[in-house]
Design an enzyme around this catalytic site. Structure first.
Site: not given
Length: 136
Positions: A32-33, A95, A101, A103
């Site tokens: 994750d960025i 979201q 997706h 996490h």
């Protein structure tokens, strides 16, 4: 199927960069960025689906299996002490990218992360009525 406007579909197509940490026939996982903790990653199906309501059962299963595989790897390689798996569907549930997706969030005793919910006791009668509504 892919969505040309989808951020994660662009990652899958190679049009946007990502630090991939796992991949199989049906899924990709990448860091994750905007991580909540060290190692926070996202697991996505290669087939575009908006959310949990739309994802094909096979893709849902493949994503869950990939999330478990990644959780085990994070535990073993980063020595985290626990794990949160989080999936959000629709804006009201936080979201922000509309490609299903999960996490995978490694937890450490000193990470300072506090989840946003604080459970409170439920009324027994209300639980009974709710269960009846859901069964009926």
């Amino acid at each position: 199927m892919t969505d040309p406007n989808c951020l994660f579909c662009k990652i899958l197509a190679g049009a946007l960069p990502a630090q991939k940490v796992d991949e199989d026939e049906h899924t990709v996982a990448f860091l994750d960025i905007n991580p909540w903790t060290r190692g926070h990653s996202l697991v996505i199906p290669k087939e575009h689906s908006r959310n949990v309501y739309d994802i094909a059962p096979g893709d849902l299963t493949a994503t869950a299996v990939a999330a478990q595989r990644l959780a085990q790897r994070l535990r073993d390689r980063l020595s985290c002490e626990g794990m949160n798996l989080l999936q959000s569907s629709e804006p009201v549930a936080m979201q922000t990218v509309f490609h299903y997706h999960v996490h995978v969030i490694p937890r450490y005793s000193d990470d300072g992360l506090r989840m946003p919910a604080h459970p409170k006791p439920a009324d027994h009668d209300e639980l009974g009525q709710l269960a009846e509504e859901l069964r009926g």
